[in-house]
Design a protein around this motif. Structure first.
Motif, short mmCIF file in Angstrom:
data_model
loop_
_atom_site.label_atom_id
_atom_site.label_comp_id
_atom_site.label_asym_id
_atom_site.label_seq_id
_atom_site.Cartn_x
_atom_site.Cartn_y
_atom_site.Cartn_z
N LEU A 122 88.21 12.28 -57.53
CA LEU A 122 88.07 10.84 -57.39
C LEU A 122 89.39 10.18 -57.02
O LEU A 122 90.47 10.68 -57.35
N SER A 123 89.29 9.04 -56.37
CA SER A 123 90.49 8.29 -55.98
C SER A 123 91.11 7.63 -57.22
O SER A 123 90.42 7.39 -58.22
N ARG A 155 77.88 17.75 -63.76
CA ARG A 155 78.57 16.50 -63.46
C ARG A 155 78.09 15.97 -62.10
O ARG A 155 78.58 16.40 -61.06
N PRO A 156 77.14 15.03 -62.10
CA PRO A 156 76.69 14.49 -60.81
C PRO A 156 77.74 13.56 -60.21
O PRO A 156 78.58 12.98 -60.91
N GLY A 157 77.64 13.40 -58.89
CA GLY A 157 78.43 12.38 -58.21
C GLY A 157 77.75 11.03 -58.33
O GLY A 157 76.98 10.78 -59.27
N GLY A 158 78.00 10.14 -57.37
CA GLY A 158 77.36 8.83 -57.39
C GLY A 158 75.86 8.96 -57.28
O GLY A 158 75.34 9.71 -56.45
N GLY A 178 80.69 13.26 -54.02
CA GLY A 178 79.77 12.65 -53.07
C GLY A 178 78.63 11.99 -53.82
O GLY A 178 78.69 11.80 -55.03
N MET A 179 77.58 11.66 -53.11
CA MET A 179 76.40 11.03 -53.70
C MET A 179 75.34 12.10 -53.97
O MET A 179 75.37 13.19 -53.38
N HIS A 209 74.79 16.80 -47.90
CA HIS A 209 74.93 15.97 -46.70
C HIS A 209 75.47 14.56 -47.02
O HIS A 209 75.48 13.70 -46.13
N GLN A 210 75.90 14.35 -48.25
CA GLN A 210 76.39 13.02 -48.63
C GLN A 210 77.74 13.12 -49.34
O GLN A 210 77.96 12.50 -50.37
N LEU A 211 78.64 13.90 -48.77
CA LEU A 211 79.98 14.04 -49.32
C LEU A 211 80.80 12.80 -49.00
O LEU A 211 80.62 12.17 -47.95
N TYR A 212 81.74 12.46 -49.90
CA TYR A 212 82.65 11.35 -49.61
C TYR A 212 83.65 11.74 -48.52
O TYR A 212 84.04 10.91 -47.70
#
Length: 223
Positions: A122-123, A155-158, A178-179, A209-212
């Protein structure tokens, strides 16, 4: 014999998706329910409802004393603080301790990317915003890993609420984020429940397919 699964957090979000998927896969499900609002839709599906507050250890111990033994506990609890107290750590700690006391061996905890070593994904801005929550989630993870239970931490992403894509994957690469759709998290949780390879492992969960940021990473295969 049909396995009986205890789901904490089934009133909404990922927990609800997990409970519904487990029913479709012919598990017996007991759902923890803190609210006094009706739960007719879940009960009509054959889900047993046990009322209790995860912040109350004695209520969790009572909730897990069922006639038919519980095979595993799945927890997705967290979210908004109650009277200034977050359930992310204290609620999960009580669930973990109650599971140990009840002799339940398996515990799956849905946490968040950003907890523990996955903070690297994470940023700094996001970490600053979510920092207090992620500290509580990491404490819950550490308590579970020290409990002696057979654990899986996901640990899920968004999180997104649209229908699942089928592209949810697990990875042990702590720098990936990612999401992911809630339905896909539920699918991964249920896959872990039936996989020996998922035992005593920590994963990040994302939609491939939804990486940051587009980076190479290794997907963890459960079979």
């Amino acid at each position: 014999m049909t396995q009986k699964i205890f789901v904490a957090g089934a009133s909404r979000g990922v927990g609800r998706e997990i409970a519904l998927r487990l029913v479709r896969e012919n598990y017996k499900v007991t759902a923890l329910w803190r609210s006094l609002t009706p739960t007719i839709d879940l009960e009509e599906l054959g889900i047993d409802i046990v009322r209790g507050d995860a912040l109350n250890l004695s209520e969790m111990e009572a909730a897990m004393q069922t006639e038919e033994p519980i095979t595993a506990v799945i927890s997705t609890i967290g979210g908004l603080p109650q009277d200034g107290i977050r359930a992310d750590y204290l609620g999960n700690r009580n669930l973990i301790d109650a599971a140990v006391k009840a002799g339940i061996n398996r515990f799956i905890l849905v946490s968040s990317i950003g907890a523990g070593e996955s903070a690297a994904a994470l940023s700094p801005q996001v970490l600053q915003t979510l920092g207090a929550v992620l500290v509580e989630k990491e404490k819950a993870e550490q308590h579970l890993m020290a409990s002696g239970l057979t654990y899986t931490i996901i640990r899920p992403g968004g999180l997104k609420s649209e229908p699942g894509t089928g592209n949810g994957v697990l990875t042990q690469d702590t720098k990936v984020s990612g999401m992911i759709h809630r339905a896909d998290v539920a699918d991964l949780v249920c896959q872990c429940l039936g996989s020996v390879k998922a035992e005593n492992q920590v994963f990040s969960a994302i939609d491939r397919h939804q990486l940051y940021t587009q980076v190479e990473f290794s997907e963890f295969k459960l079979v």
